[in-house]
Design a protein around this motif. Sequence first.
Motif, PDB file in Angstrom:
ATOM      1  N   TYR A 249       0.827  -1.214   0.000  1.00 41.87           N
ATOM      2  CA  TYR A 249       0.000   0.000   0.000  1.00 41.87           C
ATOM      3  C   TYR A 249       0.858   1.259   0.000  1.00 41.87           C
ATOM      4  CZ  TYR A 249      -4.079  -2.907   0.922  1.00 41.87           C
ATOM      5  OH  TYR A 249      -5.074  -3.835   0.831  1.00 41.87           O
ATOM      6  N   LEU A 250       1.969   1.237   0.719  1.00 41.82           N
ATOM      7  CA  LEU A 250       2.850   2.398   0.725  1.00 41.82           C
ATOM      8  C   LEU A 250       3.482   2.627  -0.652  1.00 41.82           C
ATOM      9  CD1 LEU A 250       4.557   1.991   4.209  1.00 41.82           C
ATOM     10  CD2 LEU A 250       2.886   3.706   3.530  1.00 41.82           C
TER      11      LEU A 250
ATOM     12  N   TRP B 249       2.725  11.448 -18.014  1.00 42.54           N
ATOM     13  CA  TRP B 249       3.302  10.135 -18.278  1.00 42.54           C
ATOM     14  C   TRP B 249       2.271   9.168 -18.861  1.00 42.54           C
ATOM     15  CZ3 TRP B 249       6.857   8.823 -13.515  1.00 42.54           C
ATOM     16  CH2 TRP B 249       7.971   9.692 -13.530  1.00 42.54           C
ATOM     17  N   LEU B 250       1.007   9.430 -18.622  1.00 48.78           N
ATOM     18  CA  LEU B 250      -0.050   8.578 -19.176  1.00 48.78           C
ATOM     19  C   LEU B 250      -0.769   9.335 -20.298  1.00 48.78           C
ATOM     20  CD1 LEU B 250      -1.666   7.018 -15.978  1.00 48.78           C
ATOM     21  CD2 LEU B 250      -0.078   5.946 -17.560  1.00 48.78           C
TER      22      LEU B 250
ATOM     23  N   GLY C  94      -5.090   9.824  -9.466  1.00 49.31           N
ATOM     24  CA  GLY C  94      -3.909   9.804  -8.600  1.00 49.31           C
ATOM     25  C   GLY C  94      -4.229  10.222  -7.171  1.00 49.31           C
ATOM     26  N   VAL C  95      -5.012  11.287  -7.018  1.00 51.54           N
ATOM     27  CA  VAL C  95      -5.381  11.748  -5.665  1.00 51.54           C
ATOM     28  C   VAL C  95      -6.222  10.696  -4.956  1.00 51.54           C
ATOM     29  CG1 VAL C  95      -6.754  13.455  -4.412  1.00 51.54           C
ATOM     30  CG2 VAL C  95      -5.162  14.198  -6.176  1.00 51.54           C
ATOM     31  N   VAL C  96      -7.204  10.146  -5.673  1.00 49.13           N
ATOM     32  CA  VAL C  96      -8.040   9.095  -5.067  1.00 49.13           C
ATOM     33  C   VAL C  96      -7.176   7.896  -4.698  1.00 49.13           C
ATOM     34  CG1 VAL C  96      -9.898   7.446  -5.527  1.00 49.13           C
ATOM     35  CG2 VAL C  96     -10.165   9.842  -6.194  1.00 49.13           C
ATOM     36  N   GLY C  97      -6.261   7.515  -5.569  1.00 44.66           N
ATOM     37  CA  GLY C  97      -5.368   6.379  -5.297  1.00 44.66           C
ATOM     38  C   GLY C  97      -4.457   6.625  -4.109  1.00 44.66           C
ATOM     39  N   VAL C  98      -3.901   7.836  -4.008  1.00 45.25           N
ATOM     40  CA  VAL C  98      -3.033   8.168  -2.869  1.00 45.25           C
ATOM     41  C   VAL C  98      -3.824   8.077  -1.575  1.00 45.25           C
ATOM     42  CG1 VAL C  98      -1.817  10.058  -1.717  1.00 45.25           C
ATOM     43  CG2 VAL C  98      -1.374   9.588  -4.111  1.00 45.25           C
ATOM     44  N   LEU C  99      -5.010   8.667  -1.557  1.00 45.59           N
ATOM     45  CA  LEU C  99      -5.820   8.644  -0.336  1.00 45.59           C
ATOM     46  C   LEU C  99      -6.186   7.211   0.057  1.00 45.59           C
ATOM     47  CD1 LEU C  99      -8.143  11.705  -0.959  1.00 45.59           C
ATOM     48  CD2 LEU C  99      -6.219  11.540   0.634  1.00 45.59           C
ATOM     49  N   TYR C 100      -6.635   6.432  -0.917  1.00 44.29           N
ATOM     50  CA  TYR C 100      -7.030   5.051  -0.629  1.00 44.29           C
ATOM     51  C   TYR C 100      -5.843   4.235  -0.102  1.00 44.29           C
ATOM     52  CZ  TYR C 100      -8.530   0.261  -1.304  1.00 44.29           C
ATOM     53  OH  TYR C 100      -8.820  -1.064  -1.108  1.00 44.29           O
TER      54      TYR C 100
ATOM     55  N   VAL D  79       3.416   5.570  -6.004  1.00 43.20           N
ATOM     56  CA  VAL D  79       3.157   5.519  -7.447  1.00 43.20           C
ATOM     57  C   VAL D  79       2.047   6.503  -7.813  1.00 43.20           C
ATOM     58  CG1 VAL D  79       2.248   4.063  -9.317  1.00 43.20           C
ATOM     59  CG2 VAL D  79       4.013   3.173  -7.771  1.00 43.20           C
ATOM     60  N   PHE D  80       0.967   6.503  -7.049  1.00 42.06           N
ATOM     61  CA  PHE D  80      -0.128   7.430  -7.332  1.00 42.06           C
ATOM     62  C   PHE D  80       0.300   8.883  -7.125  1.00 42.06           C
ATOM     63  CE2 PHE D  80      -3.036   3.718  -6.605  1.00 42.06           C
ATOM     64  CZ  PHE D  80      -3.621   3.740  -7.874  1.00 42.06           C
ATOM     65  N   LEU D  81       1.151   9.130  -6.146  1.00 39.45           N
ATOM     66  CA  LEU D  81       1.658  10.486  -5.916  1.00 39.45           C
ATOM     67  C   LEU D  81       2.500  10.958  -7.109  1.00 39.45           C
ATOM     68  CD1 LEU D  81       1.867  12.880  -3.989  1.00 39.45           C
ATOM     69  CD2 LEU D  81       3.876  11.795  -2.983  1.00 39.45           C
ATOM     70  N   ILE D  82       3.290  10.057  -7.655  1.00 44.65           N
ATOM     71  CA  ILE D  82       4.089  10.394  -8.835  1.00 44.65           C
ATOM     72  C   ILE D  82       3.168  10.730 -10.018  1.00 44.65           C
ATOM     73  CG2 ILE D  82       5.662   9.415 -10.569  1.00 44.65           C
ATOM     74  CD1 ILE D  82       7.050   7.954  -8.199  1.00 44.65           C
ATOM     75  N   LEU D  83       2.065   9.993 -10.148  1.00 40.93           N
ATOM     76  CA  LEU D  83       1.110  10.303 -11.222  1.00 40.93           C
ATOM     77  C   LEU D  83       0.450  11.663 -11.020  1.00 40.93           C
ATOM     78  CD1 LEU D  83      -0.656   6.893 -11.926  1.00 40.93           C
ATOM     79  CD2 LEU D  83       0.933   8.142 -13.385  1.00 40.93           C
TER      80      LEU D  83
END
Length: 179
Positions: free
Chosen positions: A31-32, A47-48, A59-65, A37-41
């Motif tokens: 998870y960390l 990049w995508l 990315g924000v939703v992924g970082v929070l989750y 990875v999501f923070l980098i996005l």
Amino acid sequence: MNTEIPQDLPSYFHAHPEHFEFRSSPMKKVYLVLAVVFLILVIFPDWLPLPTWLVRTLGVVGVLYAAVKAYLDGHLYDKQTNSKIVQVAHKKFNSAYTTEETLLASLANDDFATLAQTPSLNNQPLQMYIFENVEGKTFYLLLMKYFSPSDFRGISPVKIVSGAAYEQNKELIRSINGF
């Protein structure tokens, strides 16, 4: 019976490191890494090959989750039995039907039937928290009270039910549940 009155049951477990420990699972590292990875996005959305707003939102939703999952990952274990301790019940006692003294006496005298039969109601000051070590066959019960919105703490010593008392009362104790 233990005469120590803890702030709450997790505080009781943390105050006795000789018997209990908090263990995180190997998934915490996953998870960390996902959070990074999501923070980098979020920082580099180009990049995508997708719209920038979409990549950043994902990315924000992924970082929070991932961050929340990493933070909450882990369980409390009993060192002697090497088994997990989990919360199994939480009851808010209806103050119109019982008093603090009645509940304390019922808990001290192993009168779990009274605790189970007392009506419950949401937003009540007297509450029972019950944790169980299924493999170790042990219950940990604590009666807590709201004294003010910022002061919620235990008012009884932790009641530990194990051995023959566990087997005799396990269904009754599990039925002590409410809002």
